[in-house]
Design a protein around this motif. Structure first.
Motif, PDB file in Angstrom:
ATOM      1  N   ALA A 382       2.621  -1.788  -2.757  1.00 40.85           N
ATOM      2  CA  ALA A 382       2.971  -2.552  -3.972  1.00 40.85           C
ATOM      3  C   ALA A 382       2.840  -4.049  -3.731  1.00 40.85           C
ATOM      4  N   LEU A 383       1.730  -4.445  -3.108  1.00 38.51           N
ATOM      5  CA  LEU A 383       1.455  -5.845  -2.829  1.00 38.51           C
ATOM      6  C   LEU A 383       0.355  -6.349  -3.752  1.00 38.51           C
ATOM      7  N   SER A 384       0.303  -7.647  -3.910  1.00 44.23           N
ATOM      8  CA  SER A 384      -0.746  -8.234  -4.734  1.00 44.23           C
ATOM      9  C   SER A 384      -2.097  -8.063  -4.056  1.00 44.23           C
ATOM     10  N   SER A 385      -3.183  -7.996  -4.870  1.00 39.65           N
ATOM     11  CA  SER A 385      -4.522  -7.752  -4.349  1.00 39.65           C
ATOM     12  C   SER A 385      -4.947  -8.868  -3.390  1.00 39.65           C
ATOM     13  N   GLY A 386      -5.511  -8.466  -2.245  1.00 42.98           N
ATOM     14  CA  GLY A 386      -5.985  -9.424  -1.248  1.00 42.98           C
ATOM     15  C   GLY A 386      -4.958  -9.762  -0.177  1.00 42.98           C
ATOM     16  N   TYR A 424      -2.397   7.528   7.426  1.00 51.87           N
ATOM     17  CA  TYR A 424      -1.394   6.627   7.969  1.00 51.87           C
ATOM     18  C   TYR A 424      -0.293   6.382   6.943  1.00 51.87           C
ATOM     19  N   PRO A 425       0.950   6.320   7.407  1.00 56.91           N
ATOM     20  CA  PRO A 425       2.051   6.034   6.475  1.00 56.91           C
ATOM     21  C   PRO A 425       1.906   4.639   5.895  1.00 56.91           C
ATOM     22  N   ALA A 426       2.131   4.551   4.599  1.00 55.65           N
ATOM     23  CA  ALA A 426       2.075   3.262   3.910  1.00 55.65           C
ATOM     24  C   ALA A 426       2.918   3.356   2.664  1.00 55.65           C
ATOM     25  N   ALA A 427       4.242   3.263   2.839  1.00 55.02           N
ATOM     26  CA  ALA A 427       5.173   3.375   1.715  1.00 55.02           C
ATOM     27  C   ALA A 427       5.704   1.998   1.342  1.00 55.02           C
TER      28      ALA A 427
END
Length: 601
Positions: A382-386, A424-427
């Motif tokens: 849930a991060l901004s693009s880039g 890979y975990p990426a929560a």
């Protein structure tokens, strides 16, 4: 010596016995035993004769002596013996009051006679107790010197401190019981003997009651003894104390018995519940609160159950294991991160783990470029693009790359080729650095297995990074495992700048697409020839500066085990999945014409 009325034995006669040391009853018994010295001379040792039964003396059978002594005068021998007997009689009176003196004299005057007298002493068949004569002590008032035969001896038995005259065993009487008035309750002591287990019940169960009954049966004249029950001499108070102790003992027994039954019932209930009852479990699909759970690679049902219980997802491990084994697809749960709900039923948790929408993972596919992986990470976290791309450009040196990476300053992305394909975990809530580190660590573990430095020398490459670069080209251009091996041979043959076909040019469209961040197949020759970027293999000989994607293990193995058939060319004749290979430029033109026909050009 032995006690009266018993046969000869090894048990000594107690020195405090009033008859200890007496030579005979009232001085009338004959002295039997070892003979005294004759005429004051040293006594000769007689040969040891077999011991005769005591009854033989009554029958006139006497012990035989050595014939060499038959010349002595019998009357003189008798006179000497009588005089010695008189001395012995006085000495016996002394020994009654001084047993230690008797022992000392026996040991000093005639040790052998003492030893033999001890062995032969005792009561004979005529009721005579054997003694050994001893010399009197002049310092002892009782030990008077011998007088002439027949003279009267003073009677020391009549003195106040003397013991009464000895009596034979048949005349002895038991001592009378002391009168009740003479008994001092405070001076009474407990008996020294123990009744033992067969003489009565234990005091814990019968002691108090027995004392109460004994007190009730005592006569009135012994009231002082009834008062021992209490400290102040009050009999009723002592009885209450005894009854109180008896009641406490019964209460302890009851409590122990009841406690034992309760403990057995408690543990029995839990044993039955754990073995046969259903495991604790929540109901429903959980609360609105979400939680991230990371399932490691190789985790089984019990391992996953423990992770979910610790995270508050399920109520018990047993409940999850039961639901996991009951679901036929339970074994297909993959490693990775999952977004679950708190306080879910075990059945709902298993179903959610099998649902792809609940997985909070980043899946890197073989051949996928880093730019695409960065975008997926941003979405999962849930991060901004880039955001992830910027972190990679700035922090790449701290993410665990091997020392031989980034050897070329023209590399566009230092992490390209090191985000190894996998899950890979990426929560949400995780940092992009953590996700990237896991990918780089996996790539480093895989590459170490192949000893890339040795392989680079074998294929005339400059570094292990160039081996990864070849694998990325094979992954990008090939379609099947068989294609990968032929494609690897094509690369190695074209890298030889002395080859008569390409002279060192690779001429791969995939490298040009990489620099353009595109995936077009149709590229005009004019466009390709105008671009001089290091990644353009049409205008630059040899390999590009670095990998153009992340090769998988299949492409890696093919790169390290190429074919040796002489391939220089390949064409995807159907434009999609079918790749054909050629060894000469003429064969290549034919494959190119076939491609144009299929594509309508």
């Amino acid at each position: 010596m032995t006690e009266y009325g018993r046969g000869p034995g090894s048990e000594p006669w107690h020195p405090e016995d009033p008859l200890y040391g007496d030579g005979g009853w009232e001085g009338q018994q004959a002295h039997v035993g070892h003979q005294p010295a004759y005429g004051g001379q040293q006594q000769h040792q007689y040969p040891q004769q077999p011991q005769q039964e005591y009854g033989d003396w009554g029958q006139g059978q006497a012990q035989q002596y050595d014939p060499q002594y038959q010349g002595y005068d019998p009357q003189q021998y008798v006179d000497q013996g009588q005089q010695q007997y008189v001395q012995q009689n006085h000495q016996n009176h002394q020994n009654q009051h001084d047993p230690q003196n008797l022992q000392n004299q026996q040991n000093v005057q005639n040790p052998q006679a003492y030893h033999e007298g001890y062995q032969e002493g005792g009561w004979d068949g005529a009721g005579t107790h054997a003694q050994v004569p001893y010399a009197a002590d002049p310092g002892d008032p009782y030990g008077q010197q011998a007088v002439a035969y027949g003279a009267e001896q003073p009677d020391f038995y009549g003195t106040p401190d003397a013991y009464p005259p000895p009596e034979p065993p048949a005349r002895r009487r038991t001592e009378p019981e002391p009168a009740a008035s003479d008994v001092d309750p405070e001076a009474e002591q407990k008996p020294d003997w123990d009744p033992g287990p067969d003489q009565g019940e234990h005091a814990f169960f019968a002691g108090d009651a027995a004392e109460d009954d004994a007190d009730d049966d005592e006569p009135e004249g012994r009231g002082n003894r009834r008062g021992r029950g209490g400290k102040g001499g009050n009999g009723s108070k002592g009885t209450k104390t005894k009854k109180s102790r008896n009641g406490v003992a019964c209460l302890v027994v009851v409590l122990v018995f009841v406690g034992g039954i309760g403990g057995v019932g408690y543990f029995g209930y839990h044993f039955y519940k754990n073995r046969y009852g259903s495991a604790p479990d929540y109901a429903g699909n959980g609360t609105s609160q979400s939680v991230n759970v990371e399932v490691p690679k190789g985790a089984g049902g019990a391992d996953i159950g423990r992770l979910l219980k610790d995270a508050g997802v399920v109520k018990s491990v047993d409940a999850f294991v039961s639901a996991f084994t009951s679901n036929p697809e339970g074994d297909s749960i993959q490693a990775g991160a999952y977004i679950l709900k708190k306080e879910m039923s075990a059945k709902s948790a298993v179903a959610m783990l099998l649902d792809p929408s609940s997985q909070a993972n980043v899946v890197v596919k073989p051949g996928q470029r880093n730019i695409e992986v960065y975008k997926v990470i941003d979405e999962k976290l849930a991060l901004s693009s880039g955001t992830t791309k910027k972190v990679a450009e700035k922090e790449y040196k701290t993410l665990g790359l091997p020392s031989w990476a980034n050897s070329n300053s023209d590399i566009k992305d230092p992490l390209e080729g090191f985000l190894f394909p996998g899950t890979y975990p990426a929560a949400k809530g995780m940092k992009p650095e953590a996700v990237l580190k896991a990918m780089v660590a996996h790539a480093d573990d895989v590459y170490k297995k192949y000893d890339l430095e040795a392989k680079a020398k074998a294929f005339k490459l400059d570094s292990p990074l160039q081996v990864i670069t070849v694998a990325s080209l094979v992954q990008a251009e090939g379609k099947t495992a068989d294609d990968y091996r032929k494609m690897a041979e094509v690369v190695y043959n074209r890298l030889d700048r002395a080859n008569p076909e390409t002279y060192g040019f690779l001429q791969f469209d995939s490298t040009f697409n990489y620099l353009k961040s595109e995936s077009k197949i149709h590229i005009s020759e004019s466009e390709i020839n105008r671009n001089k970027d290091p990644y353009n293999t049409y205008t630059n000989k040899g390999l590009p500066p670095g990998p153009i994607g992340n090769p998988g293990e299949v492409a890696m193995k093919a790169t390290l085990n190429p074919t040796d058939d002489g391939w220089y060319y390949f064409v995807a004749t159907d434009g999609v999945s079918k790749t054909e290979f050629a060894k000469t430029h003429v064969e290549f033109q034919k494959l190119k014409d076939k491609f144009n026909e299929s594509s309508g050009n």
